[in-house]
Design an enzyme around this catalytic site. Structure first.
Site: not given
Ligand code: PNS
Length: 165
Positions: A16, A40, A89, A127
Site C-alpha cells: 500500500h 466484519k 499486483r 493485508s
C-alpha cells in the site's frame, strides 16, 4: 488533480505504501481513505487504521488520511477528486478491479480509475496474508512498516479484536 486511494488498510502494508508514494509523485493531492463498510472482523479499529496510515505517510506532504462510508464514487465527487487510484499486483487482481472500475464509471463517468503497479518486491503482499503470517508466529517486519509490525505484535498479545465491524 486530487486522487483518492481507497481500501480497508487492515493494516497498511509496504505494498500500500508503495502505491501511496507513487500516487503522491503523480497527483497534486492524494486522499488515502479507509472504507468503513468492509471486513466484519477487522484486526484494527477504523481509528487505529487511520492512525497507522497517518504515521507512515507523515513524510508525504500532499497525502491526507480520511475514511468513507457508502459508495466510493460519491465520496470522490464530494471531495473534488477526479481520480480513483488502485494498486495492481498481478493479473489475478485484474478481473475484480476491472469490474469495479467499469461499475464506478457507470455510476460516475467523470471519475477516472487509474491503476498503478506495485514494485515487484511487493507483488505477493496482502493485508490478509500478513495477518495470517503474524497470527501463526511468522515475522512480518519486511512486509509492513515497523510501527505497524509493532502494533500487530501488541494486538496479538491482547488477542485479535472481534467486537467491531
Ligand atoms: O482494501 P480493499 O478491501 O480491497 O478495498 C476495497 C474497496 C474499499 C476499495 C471497495 O470495496 C470499495 O470501493 N468499496 C466502497 C463501496 C462501493 O463503492 N462499491 C461499489 C464498487 S463498484
Amino acid at each position: 488533480m486530487i486522487a483518492v486511494y481507497p481500501g480497508s488498510f487492515d493494516p497498511i502494508t509496504n505494498g500500500h505504501l508503495d502505491i501511496i508514494e507513487r500516487a503522491a509523485s503523480v497527483f497534486d493531492e492524494v486522499i488515502v481513505t479507509v472504507s468503513t463498510n468492509s471486513e466484519k472482523r477487522p484486526m484494527f479499529t477504523l481509528e487505529e487504521r487511520k492512525e497507522m496510515l497517518a504515521e507512515v505517510c507523515a513524510h508525504l506532504k500532499n497525502v491526507k488520511v480520511d475514511s468513507f462510508t457508502g459508495l466510493l464514487v460519491q465520496y470522490a465527487q464530494k471531495t473534488g477528486a477526479g481520480v480513483i487510484v488502485k494498486g495492481l499486483r498481478a493479473v489475478s487482481d485484474f478481473q475484480y478491479e476491472f469490474e469495479m472500475a467499469m461499475m464506478n464509471r457507470k455510476l460516475a463517468p467523470n471519475v477516472e480509475t487509474v491503476f498503478l503497479m506495485t514494485g515487484a518486491e511487493n507483488a505477493y503482499l496482502s493485508s490478509s496474508i500478513v495477518k495470517e503470517i503474524s497470527a501463526l508466529g511468522g515475522a512480518v517486519s519486511e512486509m509492513v512498516p515497523e510501527s505497524v509490525a509493532y502494533r500487530m505484535r501488541q494486538r496479538l498479545k491482547e488477542g485479535i479484536r472481534r467486537d467491531e465491524p
